[in-house]
Design an enzyme around this catalytic site. Structure first.
Site, PDB file in Angstrom:
ATOM      1  N   ALA A  99     -40.952   5.659 -26.425  1.00 24.45           N
ATOM      2  CA  ALA A  99     -40.400   4.320 -26.579  1.00 24.45           C
ATOM      3  C   ALA A  99     -39.273   4.273 -27.611  1.00 24.45           C
ATOM      4  O   ALA A  99     -38.556   3.286 -27.681  1.00 24.45           O
ATOM      5  CB  ALA A  99     -41.499   3.336 -26.971  1.00 24.45           C
ATOM      6  N   LYS A 100     -39.168   5.332 -28.428  1.00 22.22           N
ATOM      7  CA  LYS A 100     -38.084   5.470 -29.418  1.00 22.22           C
ATOM      8  C   LYS A 100     -37.892   4.204 -30.238  1.00 22.22           C
ATOM      9  O   LYS A 100     -36.787   3.709 -30.415  1.00 22.22           O
ATOM     10  CB  LYS A 100     -36.784   5.879 -28.736  1.00 22.22           C
ATOM     11  CG  LYS A 100     -36.861   7.223 -28.007  1.00 22.22           C
ATOM     12  CD  LYS A 100     -35.525   7.619 -27.404  1.00 22.22           C
ATOM     13  CE  LYS A 100     -35.613   8.974 -26.727  1.00 22.22           C
ATOM     14  NZ  LYS A 100     -36.391   8.930 -25.470  1.00 22.22           N
ATOM     15  N   ARG A 101     -38.982   3.699 -30.788  1.00 20.10           N
ATOM     16  CA  ARG A 101     -38.917   2.485 -31.576  1.00 20.10           C
ATOM     17  C   ARG A 101     -38.426   2.796 -32.995  1.00 20.10           C
ATOM     18  O   ARG A 101     -38.690   3.859 -33.550  1.00 20.10           O
ATOM     19  CB  ARG A 101     -40.286   1.815 -31.642  1.00 20.10           C
ATOM     20  CG  ARG A 101     -40.817   1.323 -30.290  1.00 20.10           C
ATOM     21  CD  ARG A 101     -39.865   0.321 -29.634  1.00 20.10           C
ATOM     22  NE  ARG A 101     -40.519  -0.442 -28.586  1.00 20.10           N
ATOM     23  CZ  ARG A 101     -40.294  -0.295 -27.297  1.00 20.10           C
ATOM     24  NH1 ARG A 101     -39.414   0.587 -26.870  1.00 20.10           N
ATOM     25  NH2 ARG A 101     -40.926  -1.048 -26.410  1.00 20.10           N
TER      26      ARG A 101
END
Length: 281
Positions: A99-101
């Site tokens: 999700a590369k938050r």
């Protein structure tokens, strides 16, 4: 009563040793759905995801669902993602949510609660995060991951060409941003055995990385095998002494063989064997 949770790094090491060090991406983009004869809709998304999990969840060590391909369908897509995560974990595979938050303060804490809190329907074994608001901005995710036995994969040296302008930029102390992120992760993993829970994303397509210290005592999630051009045989040259902790990700290279379950399993098994030979040579 205090409940002791097994850290992600320990569980990942066990899964890699028993099932092989392969991570299969679950990337249901429109072109792939079409190649499977599925519609670019929630029904196609659900069929695709269920087929991949049923075919491979008892075979591979790790799945990496790309959240964006589910989120684009709104709440019904998120519901499919929840089921995909739950079914994969129930079958014994670990799930790294791609999700590369990345954010600050309470917002980063909310992202962490979404994917790293055991009470969340999207609880995953690990989460990809971006540190480019400063590594310290990841503190809420680091703290919750430790408490819940989950892990993080921090973007450090990514395979996309644009990444170099940030990740290889040099700080005033002479160290690059990417190297700085690796150093932070090594500190997080200090003393962990058999492996820490805080990993880096490092592209398998990057060639010689001997100028970087990849020995962070944690996992190295390595996209790029298969469709992006890297091969299992490239891994020792790219990762050097840290190659045993590499978790190579293959997405299209496996998924293109669907929807036939036997073909998916055969492809994943082939990649897993190639990787196992390369990292143990």
């Amino acid at each position: 009563m205090t409940v002791t949770v097994t850290p992600f790094g320990t569980r990942l090491r066990e899964a890699m040793d028993s099932r092989g060090p392969l991570c299969v991406g679950i990337d249901p983009h429109a072109a792939l759905l079409a190649s499977w004869g599925l519609g670019d809709d929630v029904a196609g998304l659900e069929t695709f995801s269920r087929t991949v999990v049923e075919a491979l969840a008892e075979e591979v060590a790790v799945f990496k669902p790309q959240a964006a391909f589910f989120e684009r369908f709104g709440s019904r897509g998120i519901a499919v993602l929840e089921r995909t995560v739950a079914d994969a974990r129930a079958a014994g595979a670990l799930v790294v949510m791609d999700a590369k938050r990345g954010d600050i303060g309470s917002t980063m804490a909310a992202y962490a609660e979404t994917f790293l809190s055991p009470s969340s329907p999207l609880f995953s074994d690990a989460l990809t995060v971006t540190p480019y608001l400063g590594y310290g901005s990841l503190a809420p995710a680091v703290e919750l991951a430790r408490a819940s036995g989950a892990g993080l994969f921090v973007l450090a040296l990514t395979s996309n060409p644009e990444g170099a302008e940030v990740q290889r930029a040099v700080r005033e102390d002479g160290r690059s941003i990417g190297a700085t992120m690796l150093a932070h992760l090594a500190a997080e993993n200090a003393g962990a055995a058999p492996m820490g829970s805080f990993g880096a994303v490092v592209g398998a397509t990057l060639g010689d990385l001997s100028s970087f210290d990849l020995d962070i005592n944690g996992p190295l999630l390595a996209p790029g095998i298969g469709a992006q051009g890297a091969t299992a045989a490239d891994l020792p040259a790219v990762f050097g002494a840290a190659v045993r902790n590499v978790v190579p990700n293959v997405s299209r290279g496996v998924l293109k063989h669907g929807p036939d379950a036997a073909a998916l399993r055969a492809s994943a098994a082939g990649f897993a064997e190639e990787i196992r030979k390369a990292v143990s040579a």
